[in-house]
Scaffold this motif. Structure first.
Motif, PDB file in Angstrom:
ATOM      1  N   GLN A 177       0.828  -1.203   0.000  1.00 28.88           N
ATOM      2  CA  GLN A 177       0.000   0.000   0.000  1.00 28.88           C
ATOM      3  C   GLN A 177       0.868   1.260   0.000  1.00 28.88           C
ATOM      4  N   GLU A 178       0.545   2.190  -0.864  1.00 25.21           N
ATOM      5  CA  GLU A 178       1.332   3.425  -0.945  1.00 25.21           C
ATOM      6  C   GLU A 178       0.977   4.361   0.196  1.00 25.21           C
ATOM      7  N   GLY A 179       1.900   5.230   0.538  1.00 27.66           N
ATOM      8  CA  GLY A 179       1.658   6.219   1.579  1.00 27.66           C
ATOM      9  C   GLY A 179       2.896   7.076   1.709  1.00 27.66           C
ATOM     10  N   PHE A 182       6.522   5.785   1.182  1.00 26.60           N
ATOM     11  CA  PHE A 182       6.386   4.342   0.982  1.00 26.60           C
ATOM     12  C   PHE A 182       5.615   4.102  -0.299  1.00 26.60           C
ATOM     13  N   ASN A 183       6.195   3.322  -1.208  1.00 23.88           N
ATOM     14  CA  ASN A 183       5.438   2.922  -2.396  1.00 23.88           C
ATOM     15  C   ASN A 183       5.781   1.485  -2.761  1.00 23.88           C
ATOM     16  N   SER A 184       5.201   1.011  -3.857  1.00 23.44           N
ATOM     17  CA  SER A 184       5.313  -0.413  -4.165  1.00 23.44           C
ATOM     18  C   SER A 184       6.764  -0.855  -4.355  1.00 23.44           C
ATOM     19  N   SER A 185       7.648   0.080  -4.674  1.00 25.36           N
ATOM     20  CA  SER A 185       9.041  -0.341  -4.865  1.00 25.36           C
ATOM     21  C   SER A 185       9.708  -0.693  -3.537  1.00 25.36           C
ATOM     22  N   ASN A 186       9.062  -0.385  -2.408  1.00 24.32           N
ATOM     23  CA  ASN A 186       9.620  -0.753  -1.111  1.00 24.32           C
ATOM     24  C   ASN A 186       9.364  -2.206  -0.746  1.00 24.32           C
TER      25      ASN A 186
HETATM   26  C1  NAG Z   1       8.784   5.161  -5.180  1.00 28.79           C
HETATM   27  O1  NAG Z   1       9.559   6.073  -4.431  1.00 28.79           O
HETATM   28  C2  NAG Z   1      10.877   6.206  -4.900  1.00 28.79           C
HETATM   29  C3  NAG Z   1      11.651   7.048  -3.929  1.00 28.79           C
HETATM   30  O2  NAG Z   1      10.856   8.033  -3.359  1.00 28.79           O
HETATM   31  C4  NAG Z   1      10.855   6.788  -6.320  1.00 28.79           C
HETATM   32  O3  NAG Z   1      12.168   6.911  -6.804  1.00 28.79           O
HETATM   33  C5  NAG Z   1      10.076   5.849  -7.217  1.00 28.79           C
HETATM   34  O4  NAG Z   1       9.924   6.409  -8.483  1.00 28.79           O
HETATM   35  C6  NAG Z   1       8.692   5.576  -6.630  1.00 28.79           C
HETATM   36  N1  NAG Z   1       8.088   4.503  -7.393  1.00 28.79           N
HETATM   37  C7  NAG Z   1       6.813   4.482  -7.751  1.00 28.79           C
HETATM   38  C8  NAG Z   1       6.345   3.284  -8.467  1.00 28.79           C
HETATM   39  O5  NAG Z   1       6.066   5.403  -7.500  1.00 28.79           O
END
Ligand code: NAG
Ligand code: NAG
Ligand code: NAG
Ligand code: NAG
Ligand code: NAG
Length: 776
Positions: A177-179, A182-186
């Protein structure tokens, strides 16, 4: 920032698991309630397209709104898996209307709960590469998913690196879950899911206090607790891990091959039952195998306990629910999370020490411990004047903020009593007042317990008996002096495990027929992953950053067992939660590393109400020989034998139960629990217990019984031999525990073991027996 964050430091380090009252009333006169409903039958299903529609309709009715009225702003959560029902903000009138509704089972105010290792895996015997090691057999917990309900996670920690971890199993339905930050790449193949649940907390916390606290509105951890517990359960190997040089070694969770799913339910104000239920509700559908809850409160009746109710449904779905027993020990009856379908974990010590000895001006030595980063073997602090500032009404004994007069403490070693404010906060107060070092002195309630911290100035922590000697010395001389001599990290020199003083104790307040806690696991001075937004002392003033830190509590013991549960599940994917629990309990250790009985915080041998079945032994648990299995319906029959009312049964199980007919069909029923607990009175002079064991060891095997009768009793077992001719064969036996005519109240303890030995293979399947005497 400021005060609230400091208070948190206190809660997380000292309390970690304490309960509190219902949530505060808000300005609009609305309060949050958890409304439990009859599960919808086929008819209801045809009327409402979704559960949420049904919940909104009930709310609309209760509020006296017309069909167009919009109650959706009041609905916090719709539940359908962990519970049938919803959480909503209600006025008094709406509350009354809902209580009268025939759809409603119960309405409960939202309850606030509080949260309650580079080395522990080795101590528990989980060495990689060792022959027959549990880790090898289970491939480190592969293909299992541990859901952790806590303060979130710091995903960049090296403990959550997914190198070499296979993708999530295909049944996994969770998300990332994004917030905030924090986003899906975490998420990755180790951290396969992360969600947050904040609505209950949000409406209960006043907006002004919310603004003062910096907290990520996302699965990201701003407190450290959740990062610590989830890495303890399933962190990967991180070489050269240490806390600023101390406790150095390879850090690794219990099940390094398992996947982790994070459910953030705890925030700066604690964890609310509405948020916890929402997380359990989703976790059941996501497909977790194990749920780890290092949180809880005081013992409450099962039918009023959201964690007990949610975990009943989880157990029915085949999920192992592991909970911390609480930190209110050594007070009797303090054990929380005591439902029989939950595995309740107490805390024990490791054989790792961080000596920091006080040498007094009179030449005497007082043993202390410290994780101050300057703690290197052989290093000593120069002798300083020691002061213990007493008198006055500002709490200078406890080193409260602003209580220490600068002129009295500048450049000195200051004695601070433990308790009330955070341990590391006391260090900060001493430092701010110009003090050069600190001695943290246990008071009577802490006894000799030695939870260490990463203090912000040179410090050591001493036990209660040492603190009496220290204060007598200070009182006896005009200029007391002392130095601290550091001893670095010492392993294997002390007796361990011991039960931690703070570990909550049985007997179970609500159900003495089940021995609780179930077992103990390491929970003192546990080193595990740490976030990068705060220092290891958890003080906002602490500029230090470290990937690992130390914490103590039953909160730390719980994820050890969650990791081991996932290892067992990985080796035995078909086993029920009760079978997994039985495997850990019947193989637990009852002696310490020296082969002597496990002690209670260094004093006398620990009783069953402190240890439960004993210290979890993962290597043995993976191959227990026999298991005691329990089907969901057996718990219902068990509750019937305890005399639960129909309405209470309904709240726990979501079913209309006729205990009368169940009991008629199950005369003399006893729950097939892996431990035995009975009460004998002047009238009830004997108890008959039935048990059934399932063979999971050698196909052709004969077990014979070995009994240690509790004092004042005679124990008869029939039959005395169990002959198995195949795997999964079930055999029954009966036990009679017979009073030999003892008088008075009290407890006695014994055990019953089934023993098999042939060739090089041996099994000992052990159940402790606890007898409570009630003669008056
Ligand atoms: C997630 O966050 C990172 C660092 O803040 C950023 O570089 C990346 O583009 C973001 N990814 C998505 C899928 O939003
Ligand atoms: C913490 O871990 C990160 C990521 O592995 C690493 O880059 C960093 O150097 C580590 N910090 C310390 C103090 O070891
Ligand atoms: C210190 O000594 C005084 C007088 O001898 C006594 O009353 C007091 O209780 C002592 N305090 C401590 C902490 O030992
Ligand atoms: C229980 O019984 C009540 C009243 O007979 C009924 O309305 C309700 O739907 C039943 N609930 C369940 C879960 O069977
Ligand atoms: C178990 O014993 C039975 C007869 O005693 C024998 O027929 C069977 O092959 C044995 N099974 C195994 C797996 O050894």
């Amino acid at each position: 920032m400021g005060l609230l964050v400091l208070f948190l430091a206190l809660v997380f380090f000292v309390g970690i698991l304490v309960g509190a009252g219902p949530s505060a009333e808000s300005d609009e006169g609305l309060r949050t309630y958890v409304v439990q409903l009859h599960p919808r039958g086929r008819m209801v299903r045809s009327v409402y397209p979704s559960e949420m529609e049904r919940h909104l309709s009930l709310l609309r009715e209760a509020a006296g709104l017309t069909y167009d009225g919009d109650p959706s702003s009041r609905l916090l959560y719709s539940y359908r898996s962990a519970m049938s029902g919803f959480a909503a903000r209600l006025s008094e009138a709406e509350l009354d209307a809902l209580r009268r509704s025939k759809d409603v089972i119960s309405v409960r105010p939202d309850v606030q709960y509080q949260l309650q290792t580079t080395y522990s895996y080795k101590f528990l015997g989980l060495e990689t590469g060792s022959e027959g090691g549990a880790w090898m057999e289970s491939r480190y917990g592969r293909a299992t998913i541990i859901g952790v309900l806590d303060t979130g996670v710091w995903p960049e920690s090296p403990s959550f690196d997914d190198h070499g971890i296979p993708p999530a199993p295909r049944r996994w339905k969770g998300t990332c879950q994004e917030g905030q930050y924090f986003n899906s790449s975490n998420c990755n193949r180790k951290l396969i899911g992360a969600r947050f649940f904040i609505k209950g907390h949000h409406v209960a916390s006043s907006p002004s206090s919310a603004e003062d606290v910096s907290e990520y509105v996302s699965p990201r951890d701003s407190h450290g607790h959740g990062t610590h517990t989830s890495s303890t359960a399933a962190g990967v190997s991180v070489p050269m891990a240490s806390v600023l040089g101390l406790g150095a070694g390879v850090a690794r969770g219990m099940a390094p091959g398992a996947h982790i799913a994070i459910y953030k339910v705890c925030w700066f104000n604690g964890c609310y039952s509405s948020d916890i239920l929402a997380a359990m509700d989703v976790a059941i559908r996501d497909g977790v195998d194990v749920l780890s809850l290092s949180l809880g409160g005081f013992p409450i009746p099962l039918f009023a306990d959201s964690i007990a109710i949610g975990s009943f449904r989880a157990m029915e779905s085949g999920i192992s629910v592991i909970c911390a027993a609480g930190n209110n020990g050594p007070i009797p009856n303090s054990v929380a999370n005591e439902a029989p379908w939950i595995l309740t974990v107490g805390a024990s010590t490791l054989d790792r020490k961080f000596p920091a000895i006080v040498q007094l001006g009179n030449g005497k030595f007082l043993y202390g411990e410290s994780m101050f980063p300057g703690n290197r073997h052989g290093k000593a602090l120069k002798e300083l004047e020691v002061v213990y500032v007493t008198g006055g009404d500002r709490g200078s004994e406890y080193c409260f903020k602003g209580s220490l007069p600068r002129e009295k403490v500048r450049g000195k070693m200051v004695v601070c009593d433990r308790g009330i404010n955070g341990r590391t906060e006391k260090g900060q107060v001493v430092k701010e007042a110009g003090g050069a070092a600190m001695i943290l002195a246990n008071t009577e309630i802490n006894r000799e317990e030695d939870s260490v911290d990463v203090h912000i100035l040179p410090a050591t922590s001493i036990g209660y008996s040492e603190s009496i000697l220290l204060k007598a010395y200070i009182n006896s001389t005009r200029q007391a002096k002392a130095r601290i001599i550091f001893g670095g990290t010492v392993i294997g020199k002390n007796r361990a495990p011991e039960v931690a003083s703070f570990s909550a104790r049985g007997p179970s307040l609500n159900n003495p027929s089940i021995l609780k806690p179930d077992l103990i696991a390491p929970g003192v001075n546990i080193i595990a992953a740490w976030p990068q937004n705060l220092g290891p002392s958890v003080l906002p003033e602490d500029p230090r950053r470290t990937n690992f830190s130390v914490m103590s509590g039953t909160s730390m013991a719980c994820p050890h067992v969650s990791g081991i549960a996932s290892i067992i599940r990985s080796s035995h994917p078909k086993w029920s939660p009760a079978a997994i629990k039985s495997a850990m309990m019947t193989t637990a250790d009852i002696t310490d590393r020296s082969g002597k009985a496990i002690t209670d915080n260094g004093a006398k041998p620990a009783g069953l109400f402190a240890t439960g079945a004993g210290q979890v032994n993962p290597t043995r648990a993976i191959n227990p020989g026999l298991i005691y299995d329990i089907k969901p319906n057996d718990y219902i029959t068990h509750l019937c034998t305890l005399g639960y009312q129909a309405s209470e049964m309904l709240a726990i199980t979501h079913r209309n139960i006729s205990c009368k007919s169940i009991l008629a069909k199950n005369r003399g029923f006893t729950l097939n629990y892996p431990t035995i607990s009975v009460t004998l009175t002047a009238k009830t002079r004997q108890k008959r217990i039935k048990r059934e064991v399932t063979n999971v060891g050698e196909p052709n095997s004969t077990y014979s019984v070995e009994v240690g009768a509790p004092e004042g009793t005679k124990v008869r077992v029939k039959p005395r031999r169990l002959v198995f001719d195949r795997i999964n064969k079930r055999l029954r036996y009966r036990v009679w525990i017979i009073s030999k005519g003892r008088r008075g109240n009290g407890f006695s303890e014994g055990h019953l073991s089934w023993v098999y030995q042939s060739g090089g293979i041996s099994y000992t399947v052990r159940s402790p027996i606890s007898v409570t005497w009630k003669h008056k």
